[in-house]
Design a protein around this motif. Structure first.
Motif, PDB file in Angstrom:
ATOM      1  N   ASN A  46       0.771  -0.829  -0.111  1.00  0.00           N
ATOM      2  CA  ASN A  46      -0.229  -0.025   0.067  1.00  0.00           C
ATOM      3  C   ASN A  46       0.981   1.260  -0.094  1.00  0.00           C
ATOM      4  O   ASN A  46       2.323   0.994   0.909  1.00  0.00           O
ATOM      5  N   GLY A  47       0.491   2.056  -1.001  1.00  0.00           N
ATOM      6  CA  GLY A  47       1.295   3.254  -0.868  1.00  0.00           C
ATOM      7  C   GLY A  47       2.617   3.504  -1.246  1.00  0.00           C
ATOM      8  O   GLY A  47       3.397   4.331  -1.458  1.00  0.00           O
ATOM      9  N   GLU A 173      -6.596  -2.962 -10.013  1.00  0.00           N
ATOM     10  CA  GLU A 173      -7.369  -3.369  -9.350  1.00  0.00           C
ATOM     11  C   GLU A 173      -8.531  -3.761  -9.161  1.00  0.00           C
ATOM     12  O   GLU A 173      -9.482  -3.519  -8.663  1.00  0.00           O
ATOM     13  N   THR A 176     -10.328  -6.456  -6.897  1.00  0.00           N
ATOM     14  CA  THR A 176     -10.759  -5.689  -5.529  1.00  0.00           C
ATOM     15  C   THR A 176     -12.288  -6.696  -4.980  1.00  0.00           C
ATOM     16  O   THR A 176     -12.892  -6.336  -6.029  1.00  0.00           O
ATOM     17  N   HIS A 206      -3.711  -6.213  -5.226  1.00  0.00           N
ATOM     18  CA  HIS A 206      -3.150  -6.911  -3.854  1.00  0.00           C
ATOM     19  C   HIS A 206      -3.121  -8.699  -4.012  1.00  0.00           C
ATOM     20  O   HIS A 206      -2.280  -8.889  -2.962  1.00  0.00           O
TER      21      HIS A 206
END
Ligand SMILES: Nc1ncnc2c1ncn2[C@@H]1O[C@H](COP(=O)(O)OP(=O)(O)OP(=O)(O)O)[C@@H](O)[C@H]1O
Length: 262
Positions: A46-47, A173, A176, A206
């Motif tokens: 993340n980030g 993504e 998701t 992810h």
């Protein structure tokens, strides 16, 4: 000279944000090469800068440094219309409220080609129908888009990108909100589309275990460097061992997945 079959390439790219005279560099020294008919995952914590990289590769924000070539032409030299003929983007954000049917939503993919009235030619109709078929969403065509599930909507948005008929599709993504079965189905679909239509597909995710199993190549963004290679080579280079900087999250090279120590 670009490799044969390259659709998108970037060299010595720095990405980030500028505010007046200040610059916030998110990642630099990024070199990547995406080929026709390949499915590539973009992963990282993340980030770390995945969305920033996708925004830069799609021309939404300029690079801080370096070059991006799409179909052998500098991305900065594309007009909006030309870009829409070469690149389609699938975002996970919810759609604005509307009464559009699935067919009408997919037909929006033809907008860069239709006249100012937006009327569809016979060829447009055929391409929309083909996109619905390829994504197995044809039975949903007459449903309102707000009447379908998240998994179905993801497929419909991919159908819209297919109707746009671009050599490159970028998805932010797409897995998701989906359960394991639907994540797997979606990635199978993307892999099949890359193989059967020759499109170059890049998606951020992810879901590392799935990305490792389903992608031809992976771009790994980690602190200080960004690497692109096949899952097998990345595992051999032990790239995943230090991805999270947490001794309790261990990459098991034999299983090809992560093991958590409670
Ligand atoms: N519009 C913006 N202006 C300034 N900084 C931003 C902006 N958007 C993101 N950032 C910063 O850039 C860095 C990377 O963010 P980005 O959203 O690209 O990461 P990401 O890898 O996509 O994260 P996630 O996996 O959580 O979606 C973060 O430090 C973030 O705060």
């Amino acid at each position: 000279m670009e490799k044969q079959g390259t659709i998108l390439s970037a060299k010595d790219l720095s990405i980030g944000y500028t505010y007046g005279k200040n610059t916030n560099v998110i990642a630099s020294d990024i070199t990547l090469n995406l080929a026709q008919g390949s499915l590539t995952a973009l992963i990282g914590a993340n980030g770390i800068g995945k969305s920033t990289l996708l925004r830069t590769l799609t021309g939404i924000q300029p690079p801080l440094q370096g070059s991006i070539f799409l179909n052998n032409k500098d991305l900065a030299a594309y007009s909006q219309k030309e870009l829409a003929h070469n690149l389609s983007i699938v975002l996970t954000e919810s759609l604005p409220p509307s009464n559009l049917t699935v067919f009408e939503l997919v037909a929006l993919g033809r907008q860069p080609y239709t006249n100012w009235l937006g009327s569809l030619s016979e060829e447009d109709h055929e391409l929309v129908e083909k996109a619905l078929e390829l994504t197995q969403t044809a039975p949903l065509a007459q449903k309102k888009h707000h009447e379908i599930s998240d998994g179905q909507l993801q497929k419909v948005l991919i159908a819209r990108a297919l109707a746009q008929d671009t050599p490159l599709i970028i998805l932010d993504e797409p897995t998701t909100h989906l359960d394991l079965l639907h994540k797997v189905n979606l990635l199978r679909l993307l892999k099949k589309l890359a193989l059967e239509t020759g499109k170059c597909i890049l998606y951020s995710t992810h879901d590392l275990d799935l990305a490792l199993q389903m992608s031809d190549e992976i771009i790994v963004m980690a602190n200080g460097n960004t690497i692109q290679d096949s899952p097998k080579n990345l595992i051999e280079q032990k790239v995943f061992d230090t991805l999270f900087n947490d001794p309790g999250i261990i990459f098991d090279a034999e299983k090809g997945g992560f093991v958590i120590q409670p």
